[in-house]
Design a protein around this motif. Structure first.
Motif, PDB file in Angstrom:
ATOM      1  N   VAL A 158      23.117  44.182  42.801  1.00 42.74           N
ATOM      2  CA  VAL A 158      24.404  44.209  43.500  1.00 42.74           C
ATOM      3  C   VAL A 158      24.348  45.287  44.574  1.00 42.74           C
ATOM      4  N   PRO A 159      24.603  44.913  45.842  1.00 37.65           N
ATOM      5  CA  PRO A 159      24.576  45.930  46.888  1.00 37.65           C
ATOM      6  C   PRO A 159      25.698  46.954  46.719  1.00 37.65           C
ATOM      7  N   LYS A 160      25.538  48.058  47.416  1.00 40.39           N
ATOM      8  CA  LYS A 160      26.468  49.189  47.292  1.00 40.39           C
ATOM      9  C   LYS A 160      27.934  48.804  47.472  1.00 40.39           C
ATOM     10  N   GLY A 161      28.184  47.938  48.425  1.00 43.12           N
ATOM     11  CA  GLY A 161      29.574  47.579  48.710  1.00 43.12           C
ATOM     12  C   GLY A 161      30.107  46.477  47.815  1.00 43.12           C
ATOM     13  N   GLY A 162      29.384  46.130  46.761  1.00 46.91           N
ATOM     14  CA  GLY A 162      29.825  45.062  45.872  1.00 46.91           C
ATOM     15  C   GLY A 162      29.316  43.710  46.325  1.00 46.91           C
ATOM     16  N   ALA A 163      29.533  42.698  45.518  1.00 45.55           N
ATOM     17  CA  ALA A 163      29.051  41.359  45.830  1.00 45.55           C
ATOM     18  C   ALA A 163      29.961  40.318  45.206  1.00 45.55           C
ATOM     19  N   ALA A 189      31.619  56.018  35.461  1.00 45.75           N
ATOM     20  CA  ALA A 189      31.387  55.072  36.548  1.00 45.75           C
ATOM     21  C   ALA A 189      32.377  53.909  36.437  1.00 45.75           C
ATOM     22  N   THR A 190      33.195  53.761  37.462  1.00 42.33           N
ATOM     23  CA  THR A 190      34.191  52.698  37.451  1.00 42.33           C
ATOM     24  C   THR A 190      33.621  51.444  38.098  1.00 42.33           C
ATOM     25  N   TYR A 191      34.011  50.294  37.589  1.00 44.81           N
ATOM     26  CA  TYR A 191      33.666  49.036  38.246  1.00 44.81           C
ATOM     27  C   TYR A 191      34.892  48.144  38.257  1.00 44.81           C
ATOM     28  N   ARG A 192      34.815  47.099  39.078  1.00 43.67           N
ATOM     29  CA  ARG A 192      35.933  46.168  39.159  1.00 43.67           C
ATOM     30  C   ARG A 192      35.413  44.741  39.140  1.00 43.67           C
ATOM     31  N   LEU A 193      36.086  43.879  38.410  1.00 45.23           N
ATOM     32  CA  LEU A 193      35.832  42.439  38.438  1.00 45.23           C
ATOM     33  C   LEU A 193      37.104  41.781  38.950  1.00 45.23           C
ATOM     34  N   GLY A 201      47.506  34.105  46.552  1.00 45.48           N
ATOM     35  CA  GLY A 201      48.878  34.343  46.963  1.00 45.48           C
ATOM     36  C   GLY A 201      49.167  35.826  46.899  1.00 45.48           C
ATOM     37  N   ALA A 202      50.417  36.172  47.090  1.00 44.62           N
ATOM     38  CA  ALA A 202      50.778  37.587  47.129  1.00 44.62           C
ATOM     39  C   ALA A 202      50.513  38.274  45.801  1.00 44.62           C
ATOM     40  N   GLY A 203      50.661  37.519  44.734  1.00 45.66           N
ATOM     41  CA  GLY A 203      50.534  38.139  43.420  1.00 45.66           C
ATOM     42  C   GLY A 203      49.102  38.250  42.934  1.00 45.66           C
ATOM     43  N   ALA A 204      48.144  37.693  43.706  1.00 43.61           N
ATOM     44  CA  ALA A 204      46.768  37.617  43.216  1.00 43.61           C
ATOM     45  C   ALA A 204      46.205  38.990  42.901  1.00 43.61           C
ATOM     46  N   SER A 205      46.488  39.930  43.771  1.00 45.44           N
ATOM     47  CA  SER A 205      45.977  41.270  43.528  1.00 45.44           C
ATOM     48  C   SER A 205      46.817  42.243  44.315  1.00 45.44           C
ATOM     49  N   ALA A 206      47.529  43.057  43.612  1.00 49.86           N
ATOM     50  CA  ALA A 206      48.427  43.988  44.291  1.00 49.86           C
ATOM     51  C   ALA A 206      47.800  45.354  44.454  1.00 49.86           C
ATOM     52  N   SER A 207      46.576  45.503  43.965  1.00 50.59           N
ATOM     53  CA  SER A 207      45.988  46.833  44.067  1.00 50.59           C
ATOM     54  C   SER A 207      44.910  46.856  45.139  1.00 50.59           C
ATOM     55  N   GLY A 208      44.489  48.040  45.481  1.00 51.78           N
ATOM     56  CA  GLY A 208      43.631  48.195  46.643  1.00 51.78           C
ATOM     57  C   GLY A 208      42.165  48.201  46.338  1.00 51.78           C
ATOM     58  N   ALA A 209      41.371  48.504  47.343  1.00 51.31           N
ATOM     59  CA  ALA A 209      39.926  48.552  47.167  1.00 51.31           C
ATOM     60  C   ALA A 209      39.466  49.925  46.695  1.00 51.31           C
ATOM     61  N   ASP A 210      40.382  50.869  46.634  1.00 50.71           N
ATOM     62  CA  ASP A 210      40.009  52.169  46.091  1.00 50.71           C
ATOM     63  C   ASP A 210      39.773  52.027  44.600  1.00 50.71           C
ATOM     64  N   PRO A 211      38.806  52.767  44.060  1.00 49.05           N
ATOM     65  CA  PRO A 211      38.671  52.710  42.603  1.00 49.05           C
ATOM     66  C   PRO A 211      39.939  53.238  41.959  1.00 49.05           C
ATOM     67  N   ALA A 566      31.052  48.233  42.098  1.00 50.05           N
ATOM     68  CA  ALA A 566      30.931  49.477  41.323  1.00 50.05           C
ATOM     69  C   ALA A 566      31.153  50.681  42.228  1.00 50.05           C
ATOM     70  N   PHE A 567      31.798  50.437  43.351  1.00 47.01           N
ATOM     71  CA  PHE A 567      32.220  51.508  44.250  1.00 47.01           C
ATOM     72  C   PHE A 567      31.060  52.412  44.663  1.00 47.01           C
ATOM     73  N   GLY A 568      29.985  51.765  45.056  1.00 47.32           N
ATOM     74  CA  GLY A 568      28.863  52.500  45.622  1.00 47.32           C
ATOM     75  C   GLY A 568      27.886  53.057  44.603  1.00 47.32           C
ATOM     76  N   ARG A 569      28.163  52.889  43.323  1.00 45.86           N
ATOM     77  CA  ARG A 569      27.252  53.459  42.319  1.00 45.86           C
ATOM     78  C   ARG A 569      26.203  52.406  41.954  1.00 45.86           C
TER      79      ARG A 569
END
Ligand SMILES: [Zn+2]
Length: 580
Positions: A158-163, A189-193, A201-211, A566-569
């Motif tokens: 997985v590249p640094k910026g995610g995939a 180490a935080t990761y996101r799926l 839609g608007a409700g799909a994801s209300a949070s940001g790209a910050d960990p 994984a936010f660059g990790r």
């Protein structure tokens, strides 16, 4: 008290100031997103959008502006003017300003670059810079995750910026996702799926790209365990080669001084029991003969020979109710006084098998101690591995009761942000040490545990030497193995337990009545249904893995893009297994 309060007040104030300065300096928004003074800024498209690099040219982002009425309700605000600014990234905005339509809706298009990128865009009310809303558009490469049923991909680069992991699945397919990190030292180490669904839609994801900020995991402090290292290894007083009629119970774990008489003398063991002389002889005899006939030969086969430094031909086992806080103890007697001896608790509420399990456990410590004293002078292997070997001794001698409780704990204890294998010994993680050591014997044995005992090495070095793998490779294979073993998905021997059936153990569970189920059903998997969007953020501890199951929608075959970041990790990896 006053000084502390004052100091706290100052600290909080300077934090606020620092935060305000940090935003102000960067030209970014000040205040809280979402509007103020009777205005509401709401997402009409998700705050975070992830698109496939090279496949998508533009992304429309939109918000709705509302105003609070005198009655307290919100109504759309038309003709509101907003400044639109790119704060980060390479995406090109279609306009630098936007005006809301009669529904209060305003939008711009972001032309995304062809390569990996994170573009952050902020809408800000022209009439009030403190009313704003940020958007993130991530452009990520696609990793084709077209696995055949039964296929295991243990490491996806997985590249640094995610995939974007792209799955093509039919209804009824089943995919295991295992995010992991094999580093025994790096924590937190935080990761996101993220799955946006087919039409976000608007409700799909209300949070940001910050960990997301998650609490640091709090593992218990290391413990000393039941192998007690002696104060200075001197062999001044050698015990006579004869068998004493009684022995003083005073030791590293017992402060009381009292004579315990010899109650059983077998071919391999002398049992000294600190209890009434006229009680329990049948029980003592069955413990002694079980050691002579079963435990001693089995542990010899598993771990190697038992020494006889004192020349008396037997292992001295002292059973005493004074041993509290631990079921058994090895007090470094070989190095200190040249005697093979250990202590076991003597309790009437323990079954014979429970006592034998402790004896099998402590006997392993004794064997380990002698081999290490011969090779590296130590009292045994690193604490966690030495304990793991002793728990394996309990299980491989067939004393399943505590082993089943440990296995149940292990299979139901992941995805919690605590390490799968903390190398500072912590007794709360005995289940994991046991699970790893049994895996090593099942995959690299028979004889792997004997090799570990006799190599003269310790801990990670020892495992690398005996398995021929790097510790990272061993952990990775083990993480996958505990996810897939005994499920019938793969017959790859790298991922197979033989001593345990992670999908069974019915007889053992029935016999011990020590698990809340009739049969184990493998590592508990957290279900991620692809019929709905999801956004999961977790933290991995040192040497840790989490377990998920992707369940495709019930209707027809589909292509599913799951974003992993994984936010660059780069030391955070993900394994994938297609079950069917
Ligand atoms: Zn132990």
């Amino acid at each position: 008290m006053t000084a502390i309060r004052a100091a706290r007040g100052w600290w909080a104030a300077s934090l606020t100031l620092a935060a305000a300065l940090a935003c102000g300096d960067g030209g970014g928004p000040v205040g809280a997103p979402g509007g103020r003074d009777g205005l509401e800024l709401a997402y009409a498209t998700p705050r975070l959008r992830v698109v496939a690099a090279g496949e998508v040219a533009t992304v429309r982002i939109a918000l709705i502006v509302r105003r609070r009425t005198a009655e307290g309700a919100f109504e759309p605000l038309a003709d509101a003017r907003l400044a639109v600014e790119r704060e980060e990234g390479r995406g090109q905005l279609s306009a630098a300003a936007a005006v809301t339509d009669p529904d209060g809706l305003a939008s711009v298009d972001v032309a995304v670059p062809g390569g990996p990128d994170l573009t952050r865009v902020v809408f800000r009310m022209e009439s009030d810079a403190g009313s704003y809303l940020p958007f993130d558009v991530v452009t990520a490469p696609v990793v084709e995750a077209d696995l055949a049923p039964g296929e295991v991909r243990d490491r996806v680069d997985v590249p640094k910026g995610g995939a974007i992991l792209r799955f093509r699945l039919e209804p009824g397919s089943d995919v295991l996702l295992i995010p992991y990190e094999t580093d025994p030292d790096r924590t937190g180490a935080t990761y996101r799926l993220l799955y946006q669904g087919p039409a976000p839609g608007a409700g799909a994801s209300a949070s940001g790209a910050d960990p997301p900020r998650l609490p640091r995991s709090l593992a218990p402090p290391p413990e000393s365990g039941d192998v007690i290292e002696g104060e200075g290894a001197h062999r001044g007083r050698l015990a006579p080669a004869t068998i004493a009629e009684s022995i003083d119970i005073r030791s590293c774990m017992i402060s009381t001084s009292r004579q315990a008489p010899l109650r059983y003398l077998g071919s391999r063991v002398a049992l000294y029991v600190d209890g009434p002389a006229d009680e329990g002889q049948a029980r003592i005899d069955s413990i002694g003969s079980a050691f002579d006939e079963r435990i001693f030969p089995r542990n010899t086969e598993l771990f190697g020979v038992t020494s006889d430094v004192d020349g008396n031909g037997v292992v001295i086992v002292i059973l005493s109710p004074e041993l509290v806080g631990a079921d058994g103890a090895y007090c470094d007697s070989i190095r200190r006084v040249g005697v093979e001896a250990f202590f076991v608790t003597w309790r009437h509420d323990y079954s014979v098998d429970q006592t034998l399990a402790v004896i099998a456990h402590e006997h392993q410590h004794l064997v380990n101690a002698w081999h290490h004293s011969q090779t590296n002078g130590g009292v045994g292997d690193d604490r966690w591995l030495n304990e793991g070997l002793s728990f394996a001794a309990e299980a491989l001698n067939g004393y399943w009761r505590d082993s089943m409780i440990r296995l149940w704990t292990f299979l139901n204890g992941q995805n919690g942000g605590l390490s799968m294998l903390p190398l500072d010994y912590v007794s709360a993680f005995d289940d994991r040490y046991m699970a790893l050591v049994l895996y090593v014997e099942d995959r690299f044995g028979p004889g792997a545990l004997r090799a570990l005992t006799q190599s003269g090495l310790r801990g990670v070095d020892n495992l690398e030497h005996v398995t021929g793998l790097t510790f990272e490779e061993l952990l990775r294979d083990w993480f996958v193995a505990v996810g897939v073993s005994n499920r019938g998905w793969t017959d790859d021997p790298r991922y197979a337990y033989r001593s345990l059936d992670l999908h069974g153990m019915e007889q053992e569970i029935e016999a011990c009545r020590c698990a809340p189920v009739e049969s184990f059903s493998g590592m508990r998997l957290e279900t991620l249904p692809l019929s709905n969007p999801f956004d999961v953020s977790r933290m991995l501890d040192r040497a840790d893995a989490d377990y998920y199951r992707l369940v495709p929608a019930a209707s027809g075959p589909g292509t599913y893009d799951v974003y992993f970041d994984a936010f660059g990790r780069e030391f955070v990896q993900i394994a994938m297994v297609r079950a069917r």
